[in-house]
Design a protein around this motif. Sequence first.
Motif, PDB file in Angstrom:
ATOM      1  N   LYS A  25      37.017 -42.637  47.335  1.00  0.00           N
ATOM      2  CA  LYS A  25      37.523 -41.661  46.348  1.00  0.00           C
ATOM      3  C   LYS A  25      38.961 -41.250  46.697  1.00  0.00           C
ATOM      4  N   SER A  26      39.132 -40.778  47.933  1.00  0.00           N
ATOM      5  CA  SER A  26      40.472 -40.310  48.313  1.00  0.00           C
ATOM      6  C   SER A  26      41.456 -41.480  48.361  1.00  0.00           C
ATOM      7  N   THR A  27      40.964 -42.649  48.670  1.00  0.00           N
ATOM      8  CA  THR A  27      41.817 -43.847  48.675  1.00  0.00           C
ATOM      9  C   THR A  27      42.382 -44.092  47.278  1.00  0.00           C
ATOM     10  N   LEU A  28      41.518 -44.079  46.283  1.00  0.00           N
ATOM     11  CA  LEU A  28      41.975 -44.309  44.913  1.00  0.00           C
ATOM     12  C   LEU A  28      42.847 -43.156  44.421  1.00  0.00           C
ATOM     13  N   ALA A  29      42.432 -41.930  44.730  1.00  0.00           N
ATOM     14  CA  ALA A  29      43.207 -40.767  44.262  1.00  0.00           C
ATOM     15  C   ALA A  29      44.654 -40.862  44.754  1.00  0.00           C
ATOM     16  N   ARG A  30      44.810 -41.201  46.031  1.00  0.00           N
ATOM     17  CA  ARG A  30      46.150 -41.270  46.612  1.00  0.00           C
ATOM     18  C   ARG A  30      46.960 -42.414  45.989  1.00  0.00           C
ATOM     19  N   ALA A  31      46.306 -43.569  45.809  1.00  0.00           N
ATOM     20  CA  ALA A  31      47.025 -44.729  45.259  1.00  0.00           C
ATOM     21  C   ALA A  31      47.419 -44.491  43.797  1.00  0.00           C
ATOM     22  N   ILE A  32      46.524 -43.905  43.029  1.00  0.00           N
ATOM     23  CA  ILE A  32      46.846 -43.650  41.613  1.00  0.00           C
ATOM     24  C   ILE A  32      48.026 -42.683  41.524  1.00  0.00           C
ATOM     25  N   ALA A  33      48.006 -41.657  42.383  1.00  0.00           N
ATOM     26  CA  ALA A  33      49.113 -40.692  42.368  1.00  0.00           C
ATOM     27  C   ALA A  33      50.434 -41.394  42.689  1.00  0.00           C
ATOM     28  N   VAL A  34      50.420 -42.285  43.670  1.00  0.00           N
ATOM     29  CA  VAL A  34      51.661 -42.978  44.058  1.00  0.00           C
ATOM     30  C   VAL A  34      52.133 -43.915  42.947  1.00  0.00           C
ATOM     31  N   VAL A  35      51.209 -44.680  42.379  1.00  0.00           N
ATOM     32  CA  VAL A  35      51.578 -45.628  41.318  1.00  0.00           C
ATOM     33  C   VAL A  35      52.165 -44.879  40.121  1.00  0.00           C
ATOM     34  N   ALA A  36      51.538 -43.780  39.757  1.00  0.00           N
ATOM     35  CA  ALA A  36      52.026 -43.016  38.604  1.00  0.00           C
ATOM     36  C   ALA A  36      53.408 -42.429  38.911  1.00  0.00           C
ATOM     37  N   ALA A  37      53.574 -41.927  40.124  1.00  0.00           N
ATOM     38  CA  ALA A  37      54.883 -41.361  40.496  1.00  0.00           C
ATOM     39  C   ALA A  37      55.953 -42.458  40.488  1.00  0.00           C
ATOM     40  N   GLN A  38      55.589 -43.660  40.917  1.00  0.00           N
ATOM     41  CA  GLN A  38      56.540 -44.784  40.862  1.00  0.00           C
ATOM     42  C   GLN A  38      56.934 -45.091  39.417  1.00  0.00           C
ATOM     43  N   GLY A  39      55.973 -44.833  38.504  1.00  0.00           N
ATOM     44  CA  GLY A  39      56.244 -45.049  37.088  1.00  0.00           C
ATOM     45  C   GLY A  39      56.921 -43.855  36.436  1.00  0.00           C
ATOM     46  N   GLU A  40      57.425 -42.957  37.282  1.00  0.00           N
ATOM     47  CA  GLU A  40      58.186 -41.785  36.837  1.00  0.00           C
ATOM     48  C   GLU A  40      57.371 -40.783  36.047  1.00  0.00           C
ATOM     49  N   LEU A  41      56.065 -40.784  36.296  1.00  0.00           N
ATOM     50  CA  LEU A  41      55.254 -39.699  35.762  1.00  0.00           C
ATOM     51  C   LEU A  41      55.277 -38.551  36.768  1.00  0.00           C
ATOM     52  N   ARG A  42      55.216 -37.348  36.254  1.00  0.00           N
ATOM     53  CA  ARG A  42      55.114 -36.187  37.139  1.00  0.00           C
ATOM     54  C   ARG A  42      53.629 -36.005  37.443  1.00  0.00           C
ATOM     55  N   VAL A  43      53.295 -36.069  38.730  1.00  0.00           N
ATOM     56  CA  VAL A  43      51.886 -36.113  39.127  1.00  0.00           C
ATOM     57  C   VAL A  43      51.525 -34.945  40.024  1.00  0.00           C
ATOM     58  N   LYS A  44      50.335 -34.419  39.820  1.00  0.00           N
ATOM     59  CA  LYS A  44      49.797 -33.422  40.761  1.00  0.00           C
ATOM     60  C   LYS A  44      48.438 -33.923  41.221  1.00  0.00           C
ATOM     61  N   LEU A  45      48.239 -33.877  42.516  1.00  0.00           N
ATOM     62  CA  LEU A  45      46.971 -34.308  43.102  1.00  0.00           C
ATOM     63  C   LEU A  45      46.178 -33.063  43.498  1.00  0.00           C
ATOM     64  N   LEU A  46      45.036 -32.854  42.849  1.00  0.00           N
ATOM     65  CA  LEU A  46      44.185 -31.710  43.188  1.00  0.00           C
ATOM     66  C   LEU A  46      43.100 -32.195  44.134  1.00  0.00           C
ATOM     67  N   ASP A  47      42.997 -31.562  45.275  1.00  0.00           N
ATOM     68  CA  ASP A  47      41.986 -31.951  46.259  1.00  0.00           C
ATOM     69  C   ASP A  47      40.871 -30.914  46.242  1.00  0.00           C
ATOM     70  N   LEU A  48      39.733 -31.293  45.665  1.00  0.00           N
ATOM     71  CA  LEU A  48      38.611 -30.348  45.588  1.00  0.00           C
ATOM     72  C   LEU A  48      37.662 -30.499  46.774  1.00  0.00           C
ATOM     73  N   ASP A  49      38.027 -31.388  47.694  1.00  0.00           N
ATOM     74  CA  ASP A  49      37.212 -31.531  48.908  1.00  0.00           C
ATOM     75  C   ASP A  49      37.763 -30.535  49.929  1.00  0.00           C
ATOM     76  N   ILE A  50      37.394 -29.278  49.693  1.00  0.00           N
ATOM     77  CA  ILE A  50      38.021 -28.184  50.428  1.00  0.00           C
ATOM     78  C   ILE A  50      37.716 -28.263  51.934  1.00  0.00           C
TER      79      ILE A  50
END
Length: 228
Positions: A23-48
Amino acid sequence: MSVPRAVMPVILSIIGQKGGVGKSTLARAIAVVAAQGELRVKLLDLDIGQQTSVRWSTTRATSRSLSKIDAQAFSSVADGLKQIGDVDLVVIDTPGHLSPETFEVARASDLIVLPTGTSSDDLHPTTLLLYELENTGIARDRLCVALCRILDAKEERWARHYLETTGYKPLGGSLPERLGYRRAHNRGKSVIETGEAPLNERANELMASVLRKILQHVRAANGVYSAH
Ligand SMILES: Nc1ncnc2c1ncn2[C@@H]1O[C@H](COP(=O)(O)OP(=O)(O)OP(=O)(O)O)[C@@H](O)[C@H]1O
Ligand SMILES: [Mg+2]
């Protein structure tokens, strides 16, 4: 990535019934890929408890060569979504166990990615969770299955067949089990940023499938027909 902004932000969550499935692997990669595509991204971590994504983004921030990813921990999706700011994509990483909050996250999401391994021990609970999500009113086209931690091509083919017979076509691409991915995480990198080009290519193929889903969602929400 060029996407119409009218329906932003897109909310994409990663959920699963099992711990350590990616889960965290995909979350981190998706955030990076989207940011590379110049999207403004926020990663919410609910695994407190673990805050894997937040700790990773802190490590990442110490590197001059890596793009910054804004990650923040929240105890509920409702709290997190109140504080996303002006972004295009919200990626939600969730804990390794199911709870009523998991279904709150799913309801709040435009797209839900479920990482799964390829053994029947993994596929069975994944399928049950997919059915349960559909039963709570979540449309099938919002549910995406990502095959992760693959050890064997034959088993992957079997897993694809298993999922397709249950009515769920997994995303194109998959993530093999490789030490290089773990090393990348240790350094604040994502699975598309390892030191090994073949690993990056493999991860990028899966990420391209996720991005296509995001684009499809945006087009559908804007009333634009997409044949992809
Ligand atoms: N494809 C892979 N190859 C090698 N290591 C991997 C792979 N995917 C994930 N890992 C490693 O396995 C561990 C668990 O992965 P990850 O944190 O993504 O799982 P998770 O589903 O978020 O776990 P949890 O349920 O505990 O939150 C991490 O150390 C990660 O670096
Ligand atoms: Mg995690």
